[in-house]
Design an enzyme around this catalytic site. Structure first.
Site, PDB file in Angstrom:
ATOM      1  N   SER A   1     -17.369  26.452   3.649  1.00 23.79           N
ATOM      2  CA  SER A   1     -17.923  26.735   2.330  1.00 23.79           C
ATOM      3  C   SER A   1     -19.029  27.774   2.483  1.00 23.79           C
ATOM      4  O   SER A   1     -19.327  28.230   3.589  1.00 23.79           O
ATOM      5  CB  SER A   1     -18.481  25.444   1.712  1.00 23.79           C
ATOM      6  N   MET A   2     -19.626  28.143   1.377  1.00 24.56           N
ATOM      7  CA  MET A   2     -20.759  29.080   1.405  1.00 24.56           C
ATOM      8  C   MET A   2     -21.897  28.463   2.235  1.00 24.56           C
ATOM      9  O   MET A   2     -22.015  27.252   2.338  1.00 24.56           O
ATOM     10  CB  MET A   2     -21.264  29.337  -0.017  1.00 24.56           C
TER      11      MET A   2
ATOM     12  N   ASP B   1     -14.768  39.643   8.772  1.00 23.01           N
ATOM     13  CA  ASP B   1     -15.585  38.844   7.861  1.00 23.01           C
ATOM     14  C   ASP B   1     -14.938  38.873   6.480  1.00 23.01           C
ATOM     15  O   ASP B   1     -14.201  39.798   6.155  1.00 23.01           O
ATOM     16  CB  ASP B   1     -17.004  39.420   7.791  1.00 23.01           C
ATOM     17  N   GLU B   2     -15.210  37.867   5.667  1.00 20.23           N
ATOM     18  CA  GLU B   2     -14.641  37.758   4.310  1.00 20.23           C
ATOM     19  C   GLU B   2     -13.110  37.769   4.371  1.00 20.23           C
ATOM     20  O   GLU B   2     -12.430  38.410   3.576  1.00 20.23           O
ATOM     21  CB  GLU B   2     -15.172  38.878   3.400  1.00 20.23           C
ATOM     22  N   ALA B   3     -12.556  37.027   5.324  1.00 19.85           N
ATOM     23  CA  ALA B   3     -11.109  37.011   5.576  1.00 19.85           C
ATOM     24  C   ALA B   3     -10.303  36.442   4.415  1.00 19.85           C
ATOM     25  O   ALA B   3      -9.097  36.681   4.337  1.00 19.85           O
ATOM     26  CB  ALA B   3     -10.812  36.228   6.854  1.00 19.85           C
ATOM     27  N   GLN B   4     -10.949  35.740   3.506  1.00 20.50           N
ATOM     28  CA  GLN B   4     -10.219  35.230   2.339  1.00 20.50           C
ATOM     29  C   GLN B   4      -9.641  36.359   1.498  1.00 20.50           C
ATOM     30  O   GLN B   4      -8.680  36.156   0.762  1.00 20.50           O
ATOM     31  CB  GLN B   4     -11.110  34.323   1.471  1.00 20.50           C
TER      32      GLN B   4
ATOM     33  N   CYS C   1     -26.348  16.147  -1.259  1.00 17.69           N
ATOM     34  CA  CYS C   1     -26.449  14.711  -0.990  1.00 17.69           C
ATOM     35  C   CYS C   1     -26.530  14.414   0.508  1.00 17.69           C
ATOM     36  O   CYS C   1     -26.730  13.265   0.904  1.00 17.69           O
ATOM     37  CB  CYS C   1     -25.267  13.965  -1.607  1.00 17.69           C
TER      38      CYS C   1
ATOM     39  N   HIS D   1     -19.154  15.669  -5.344  1.00 20.68           N
ATOM     40  CA  HIS D   1     -20.083  16.317  -6.278  1.00 20.68           C
ATOM     41  C   HIS D   1     -19.480  17.569  -6.911  1.00 20.68           C
ATOM     42  O   HIS D   1     -19.751  17.870  -8.072  1.00 20.68           O
ATOM     43  CB  HIS D   1     -21.418  16.602  -5.590  1.00 20.68           C
TER      44      HIS D   1
END
Length: 195
Positions: A10-11, A87-90, A147, A185
């Site tokens: 995730s970020m 980087d940013e492979a998505q 959390c 969440h």
């Protein structure tokens, strides 16, 4: 044997930091690397890989029309390339992921791709889906939800911090637009935005 690696998270999990550390390790040993990043992400600058902790390095910017394999093989013919880092492979296309696999399988160049697994609705990005399908090694980098549990999802938020449930899959942003959350969440806040 060279491999195709997909580091996903995730970020705020340190993907760019991890990439820049791997690049440093190769270069410190006198090995040549090639870095790529998505042209669409200009938060730091066009072609810049920048981490939240202040590390930054220039890279070759790619878009959907970029032939990554052609660029790397041309450079590799001039001087050996020890590793390719993305980087940013998505934002890779399925064809570009196949090109990266060819670099590992045919040319013997390890490829380390770093990116998000899912978008703000919990859907796979095309590049991430292709990498999850064919990468030799899948490595999940960890981030933390508010959390304290492992964050696996990216919630898009508006300027007031409210969840956003609609919009284009790609909207570049950082902490001002996205919050890394655990699935529980993420689901609760997204449902509240849709309801």
């Amino acid at each position: 044997m060279a491999k195709l690696y997909f580091y996903y998270a995730s970020m705020n999990a340190g993907k760019s930091t991890n990439l820049l550390q791997a690049d440093f390790n190769y270069r410190e040993r006198g090995m040549r690397t090639m870095l790529f990043t998505a042209a669409i992400d200009t938060r730091a600058a066009m072609g810049a890989i920048a981490s939240r902790i202040g590390l930054e390095k220039q890279a070759i910017a790619f878009d959907a029309a970029t032939d990554l394999a052609a660029i790397v093989t041309t450079e590799h013919a001039n001087a050996p390339v020890a590793c390719v880092l993305v980087d940013e492979a998505q934002f890779l296309s399925e064809a570009q992921v196949a090109q990266l696999a060819k670099l590992a399988d045919v040319d013997g160049i390890p490829v380390l791709a770093y990116g998000l697994r899912t978008d703000f609705r919990g859907k796979l990005f095309p590049g991430s889906a292709a990498l999850l399908a064919i990468a030799d090694n899948l490595v999940e980098l960890k981030s933390v939800c508010e959390c304290g549990r492992k964050a696996t999802m990216n919630l898009r938020v508006d300027s007031a911090g409210n969840a956003v449930a609609e919009g284009a899959q790609t909207e570049i942003g950082g902490d001002d637009r996205y919050v890394a959350l655990c699935r529980k969440h993420f689901t609760e806040r997204l449902a509240a935005a849709e309801g």
